[in-house]
Design a protein around this motif. Structure first.
Motif, PDB file in Angstrom:
ATOM      1  N   THR A  40       0.851  -1.193   0.000  1.00  0.00           N
ATOM      2  CA  THR A  40       0.000   0.000   0.000  1.00  0.00           C
ATOM      3  C   THR A  40       0.887   1.244   0.000  1.00  0.00           C
ATOM      4  O   THR A  40       1.919   1.269   0.666  1.00  0.00           O
ATOM      5  N   GLY A  41       0.483   2.254  -0.767  1.00  0.00           N
ATOM      6  CA  GLY A  41       1.237   3.506  -0.813  1.00  0.00           C
ATOM      7  C   GLY A  41       0.436   4.634  -0.177  1.00  0.00           C
ATOM      8  O   GLY A  41      -0.796   4.619  -0.173  1.00  0.00           O
ATOM      9  N   TYR A  42       1.162   5.605   0.359  1.00  0.00           N
ATOM     10  CA  TYR A  42       0.527   6.706   1.097  1.00  0.00           C
ATOM     11  C   TYR A  42       1.119   8.025   0.613  1.00  0.00           C
ATOM     12  O   TYR A  42       2.329   8.103   0.360  1.00  0.00           O
ATOM     13  N   ALA A  43       0.293   9.054   0.506  1.00  0.00           N
ATOM     14  CA  ALA A  43       0.821  10.372   0.133  1.00  0.00           C
ATOM     15  C   ALA A  43      -0.027  11.470   0.738  1.00  0.00           C
ATOM     16  O   ALA A  43      -1.239  11.300   0.935  1.00  0.00           O
ATOM     17  N   PHE A  44       0.636  12.582   1.029  1.00  0.00           N
ATOM     18  CA  PHE A  44      -0.040  13.756   1.594  1.00  0.00           C
ATOM     19  C   PHE A  44       0.407  14.986   0.822  1.00  0.00           C
ATOM     20  O   PHE A  44       1.600  15.174   0.585  1.00  0.00           O
ATOM     21  N   ARG A  45      -0.539  15.821   0.411  1.00  0.00           N
ATOM     22  CA  ARG A  45      -0.200  17.089  -0.244  1.00  0.00           C
ATOM     23  C   ARG A  45      -1.197  18.148   0.176  1.00  0.00           C
ATOM     24  O   ARG A  45      -2.376  17.838   0.365  1.00  0.00           O
ATOM     25  N   GLU A  46      -0.723  19.384   0.305  1.00  0.00           N
ATOM     26  CA  GLU A  46      -1.679  20.455   0.565  1.00  0.00           C
ATOM     27  C   GLU A  46      -1.240  21.733  -0.116  1.00  0.00           C
ATOM     28  O   GLU A  46      -0.064  21.919  -0.431  1.00  0.00           O
ATOM     29  N   ILE A  47      -2.224  22.591  -0.364  1.00  0.00           N
ATOM     30  CA  ILE A  47      -1.957  23.914  -0.933  1.00  0.00           C
ATOM     31  C   ILE A  47      -2.429  24.951   0.080  1.00  0.00           C
ATOM     32  O   ILE A  47      -3.578  24.904   0.542  1.00  0.00           O
ATOM     33  N   GLY A  48      -1.520  25.855   0.459  1.00  0.00           N
ATOM     34  CA  GLY A  48      -1.877  26.981   1.317  1.00  0.00           C
ATOM     35  C   GLY A  48      -1.187  28.212   0.782  1.00  0.00           C
ATOM     36  O   GLY A  48      -0.367  28.115  -0.137  1.00  0.00           O
ATOM     37  N   ARG A  49      -1.494  29.361   1.356  1.00  0.00           N
ATOM     38  CA  ARG A  49      -0.852  30.596   0.875  1.00  0.00           C
ATOM     39  C   ARG A  49       0.642  30.556   1.153  1.00  0.00           C
ATOM     40  O   ARG A  49       1.448  30.966   0.350  1.00  0.00           O
ATOM     41  N   ARG A  50       1.007  30.111   2.367  1.00  0.00           N
ATOM     42  CA  ARG A  50       2.419  29.974   2.730  1.00  0.00           C
ATOM     43  C   ARG A  50       2.557  28.690   3.524  1.00  0.00           C
ATOM     44  O   ARG A  50       1.577  28.191   4.083  1.00  0.00           O
ATOM     45  N   HIS A  51       3.800  28.177   3.610  1.00  0.00           N
ATOM     46  CA  HIS A  51       4.041  26.995   4.427  1.00  0.00           C
ATOM     47  C   HIS A  51       3.585  27.282   5.855  1.00  0.00           C
ATOM     48  O   HIS A  51       3.937  28.304   6.422  1.00  0.00           O
ATOM     49  N   GLY A  52       2.796  26.374   6.419  1.00  0.00           N
ATOM     50  CA  GLY A  52       2.356  26.551   7.796  1.00  0.00           C
ATOM     51  C   GLY A  52       0.991  27.212   7.924  1.00  0.00           C
ATOM     52  O   GLY A  52       0.377  27.166   8.984  1.00  0.00           O
ATOM     53  N   ASP A  53       0.505  27.840   6.859  1.00  0.00           N
ATOM     54  CA  ASP A  53      -0.839  28.421   6.910  1.00  0.00           C
ATOM     55  C   ASP A  53      -1.883  27.313   6.899  1.00  0.00           C
ATOM     56  O   ASP A  53      -1.598  26.167   6.544  1.00  0.00           O
ATOM     57  N   PHE A  54      -3.108  27.685   7.244  1.00  0.00           N
ATOM     58  CA  PHE A  54      -4.199  26.736   7.086  1.00  0.00           C
ATOM     59  C   PHE A  54      -4.292  26.326   5.625  1.00  0.00           C
ATOM     60  O   PHE A  54      -4.143  27.165   4.729  1.00  0.00           O
ATOM     61  N   ALA A  55      -4.534  25.038   5.394  1.00  0.00           N
ATOM     62  CA  ALA A  55      -4.604  24.546   4.023  1.00  0.00           C
ATOM     63  C   ALA A  55      -5.863  25.069   3.343  1.00  0.00           C
ATOM     64  O   ALA A  55      -6.937  25.092   3.949  1.00  0.00           O
TER      65      ALA A  55
ATOM     66  N   ALA B 155     -14.761  10.454 -11.410  1.00  0.00           N
ATOM     67  CA  ALA B 155     -15.007  10.196  -9.989  1.00  0.00           C
ATOM     68  C   ALA B 155     -14.503  11.356  -9.131  1.00  0.00           C
ATOM     69  O   ALA B 155     -15.154  11.770  -8.167  1.00  0.00           O
ATOM     70  N   LEU B 156     -13.336  11.919  -9.502  1.00  0.00           N
ATOM     71  CA  LEU B 156     -12.801  13.072  -8.760  1.00  0.00           C
ATOM     72  C   LEU B 156     -13.712  14.287  -8.922  1.00  0.00           C
ATOM     73  O   LEU B 156     -13.940  15.037  -7.975  1.00  0.00           O
ATOM     74  N   ASP B 157     -14.239  14.462 -10.130  1.00  0.00           N
ATOM     75  CA  ASP B 157     -15.136  15.592 -10.377  1.00  0.00           C
ATOM     76  C   ASP B 157     -16.399  15.468  -9.513  1.00  0.00           C
ATOM     77  O   ASP B 157     -16.839  16.428  -8.888  1.00  0.00           O
ATOM     78  N   SER B 158     -16.926  14.260  -9.463  1.00  0.00           N
ATOM     79  CA  SER B 158     -18.136  14.060  -8.658  1.00  0.00           C
ATOM     80  C   SER B 158     -17.833  14.243  -7.175  1.00  0.00           C
ATOM     81  O   SER B 158     -18.618  14.846  -6.421  1.00  0.00           O
ATOM     82  N   PHE B 159     -16.648  13.800  -6.725  1.00  0.00           N
ATOM     83  CA  PHE B 159     -16.229  14.001  -5.330  1.00  0.00           C
ATOM     84  C   PHE B 159     -16.123  15.498  -5.043  1.00  0.00           C
ATOM     85  O   PHE B 159     -16.626  16.006  -4.035  1.00  0.00           O
ATOM     86  N   ALA B 160     -15.470  16.234  -5.975  1.00  0.00           N
ATOM     87  CA  ALA B 160     -15.268  17.673  -5.776  1.00  0.00           C
ATOM     88  C   ALA B 160     -16.611  18.395  -5.602  1.00  0.00           C
ATOM     89  O   ALA B 160     -16.779  19.224  -4.709  1.00  0.00           O
TER      90      ALA B 160
ATOM     91  N   ARG C  62      -9.754  18.179  -7.833  1.00  0.00           N
ATOM     92  CA  ARG C  62      -9.525  17.374  -9.043  1.00  0.00           C
ATOM     93  C   ARG C  62      -8.040  17.182  -9.333  1.00  0.00           C
ATOM     94  O   ARG C  62      -7.586  16.066  -9.575  1.00  0.00           O
ATOM     95  N   ARG C  63      -7.274  18.276  -9.286  1.00  0.00           N
ATOM     96  CA  ARG C  63      -5.869  18.180  -9.721  1.00  0.00           C
ATOM     97  C   ARG C  63      -4.945  17.683  -8.612  1.00  0.00           C
ATOM     98  O   ARG C  63      -4.127  16.796  -8.820  1.00  0.00           O
ATOM     99  N   LEU C  64      -5.055  18.313  -7.422  1.00  0.00           N
ATOM    100  CA  LEU C  64      -4.193  17.890  -6.319  1.00  0.00           C
ATOM    101  C   LEU C  64      -4.596  16.484  -5.868  1.00  0.00           C
ATOM    102  O   LEU C  64      -3.750  15.670  -5.495  1.00  0.00           O
ATOM    103  N   GLY C  65      -5.911  16.199  -5.949  1.00  0.00           N
ATOM    104  CA  GLY C  65      -6.388  14.856  -5.599  1.00  0.00           C
ATOM    105  C   GLY C  65      -5.741  13.810  -6.493  1.00  0.00           C
ATOM    106  O   GLY C  65      -5.217  12.802  -6.025  1.00  0.00           O
ATOM    107  N   ARG C  66      -5.742  14.080  -7.801  1.00  0.00           N
ATOM    108  CA  ARG C  66      -5.138  13.124  -8.728  1.00  0.00           C
ATOM    109  C   ARG C  66      -3.642  12.968  -8.465  1.00  0.00           C
ATOM    110  O   ARG C  66      -3.136  11.854  -8.381  1.00  0.00           O
ATOM    111  N   SER C  67      -2.931  14.087  -8.299  1.00  0.00           N
ATOM    112  CA  SER C  67      -1.474  13.965  -8.135  1.00  0.00           C
ATOM    113  C   SER C  67      -1.137  13.269  -6.812  1.00  0.00           C
ATOM    114  O   SER C  67      -0.135  12.557  -6.726  1.00  0.00           O
ATOM    115  N   THR C  68      -1.985  13.439  -5.797  1.00  0.00           N
ATOM    116  CA  THR C  68      -1.726  12.760  -4.518  1.00  0.00           C
ATOM    117  C   THR C  68      -1.948  11.256  -4.665  1.00  0.00           C
ATOM    118  O   THR C  68      -1.163  10.449  -4.167  1.00  0.00           O
TER     119      THR C  68
END
Lengths: 274, 173
Positions: A178-193, A233-238, A259-265
């Motif tokens: 099993t593989g695991y990954a975490f990604r987030e987008i925020g304004r700056r590192h440490g900000d709320f995602a 499926a990602l579109d419907s989830f979004a 859609r995009r970050l979900g796919r890359s994660t």
């Protein structure tokens, strides 16, 4: 920007803390590292009559791997987990912890405290939901364990009852293949995602959890990345997450990130399968 | 089990920069206000009061933390270190402080005390910290006048001197 008055109880045992909760219920709040609660107190968004400091209760200072889970007691600070967690057995938790607040808040903040606060964009609740972890609650009368997916019931709302405290949270260990990954987008590192993604992918299925969009972290089982059905499926989830516009991002931008970050994660998790 | 009631002030005692310090605080008093108004240690600055700006960062039991997100009563018995504890002697600056001076790492100085306390801990623990490590540590601080370029230069120079062949010692040496 100063808290309203409250009594402060320095509990030395778990029973003492639970006694206060049994007597005072929702007027009392547990204080651990204080990195979520103190801002709420300073802004007077929370006005408890009593704070119960649990950081000196030695029984809550436990971080153990047992029965295929990593169990973090209520007095375990994020920095302790960051330094002790083995990324081979807890790859998702190790990646998510580095994104929780800043080093200066992780030095004080606890894992259980972040889970109790239940901010919809917080990384640790998201990790628990992605992994199928559990929250162990304790009151004077009883103990119970609630699966993460049921525990978070709305914006900063959980299934915890007024006389209960989170005694520990449990993160399932990595499974073979099993593989695991975490990604987030925020304004700056440490900000709320703005959007945070956690993916768990094995040979037959992908599971994606999203934070920062709905009123709670939300997971869905999705097709594997090599399937042509993943984009739909990602579109419907979004669309299902009921994204809102706010100061930081529009609903449309959030859906696009799902859609995009979900796919890359998911793709990253698939590459990490061992 | 001690219960400190809201309507009274209670004794709080800890070590401040290596010396015993004590005073009286209501349970709701923040550590920032206790340091500044009760103990008179005004080197620690108060910015946003909700943990975002980093101006009030001090070291609690050796780790950088927000004094505005800590109650004075929580600090009872702790080891507290503030910017007043950095200089090795009156009239002398630590290596980190000297680097800030040399590289113009401060202008108005409001954010500086907090930034020094964060970098002091990082560079003491890891004098080999990379530029990326330093940037991560700085991400917990806002500066609104100097800009981060000179602050990075100062931090890298301090790290280099602390690692140096002569081993000039800890940042507070």
């Amino acid at each position: 920007m100063k808290p309203a008055p409250f009594d402060y109880v320095r509990a030395e045992t778990l029973d003492e803390a639970l006694d206060v909760l049994a007597r005072e219920g929702g007027d009392a709040r547990i204080l651990a590292g204080g990195q979520s609660l103190l801002p709420m107190l300073n802004m007077r968004l929370a006005r408890p009559a009593t704070l119960v400091d649990v950081m000196r209760i030695t029984a809550l200072r436990r971080l153990d791997a047992r029965d295929g889970m990593l169990v973090a007691g209520a007095a375990i600070r994020q920095v302790e987990a960051e330094r002790q967690v083995d990324p081979r057995t807890q790859p998702l938790l190790a990646a998510a912890l580095a994104a929780v607040g800043h080093a200066q808040t992780r030095n004080r903040g606890t894992l259980c405290g972040s889970v109790a606060h239940a901010d919809p964009s917080a990384e640790l609740p998201l990790t628990l939901v992605a992994l199928g972890g559990e929250i162990r609650l304790r009151s004077k009368r009883a103990s119970r364990s609630v699966p993460a997916e049921r525990f978070f019931s709305g914006m900063m709302v959980t299934e915890r009852r007024d006389d209960e405290m989170i005694e520990a949270v449990a993160f399932p260990a990595a499974r073979p293949g099993t593989g695991y990954a975490f990604r987030e987008i925020g304004r700056r590192h440490g900000d709320f995602a703005i959007v945070a993604c956690a993916a768990v992918v094995d040979r037959t299925a992908a599971r994606l959890a999203i934070g920062g969009v709905a009123d709670r972290p939300t997971a869905r089982d999705l097709p594997l990345p090599d399937s042509s059905a993943l984009d739909d499926a990602l579109d419907s989830f979004a669309w299902s997450l009921d994204a809102r516009d706010d100061l930081h991002a529009s609903a449309r931008y959030r859906r696009e990130l799902v859609r995009r970050l979900g796919r890359s994660t998911i793709e990253e998790a698939a590459r990490c399968r061992v | 089990m001690p219960r400190l009631t809201s309507d009274r002030r209670h004794r709080v005692a800890f070590k401040l920069n290596g010396r015993p310090a004590e005073g009286l605080a209501e349970p709701r008093m923040l550590l920032t206000d206790f340091l500044r108004h009760v103990l008179g240690a005004t080197g620690t600055h108060v910015g946003c009061e909700h943990g975002v700006c980093g101006a009030c960062t001090i070291q609690i039991d050796g780790l950088p933390a927000r004094a505005c997100l800590t109650l004075a009563v929580q600090a009872d018995g702790a080891e507290i270190r503030t910017v007043e504890g950095l200089a090795p002697a009156p009239g002398r600056l630590s290596i980190l402080q000297e680097s800030f001076r040399t590289h113009h790492g401060l202008q108005c100085g409001f954010c500086t005390a907090g930034i020094l306390m964060s970098l002091d801990e990082l560079l003491t623990r890891r004098p080999d910290a990379s530029e990326e490590d330093i940037r991560h540590q700085l991400s917990g601080h806002l500066c609104r006048c100097t800009g981060y370029g000179p602050i990075m230069k100062a931090a890298l120079e301090a790290a280099r001197r602390l690692r140096g062949p002569a081993g000039e010692g800890a940042p507070h040496a």
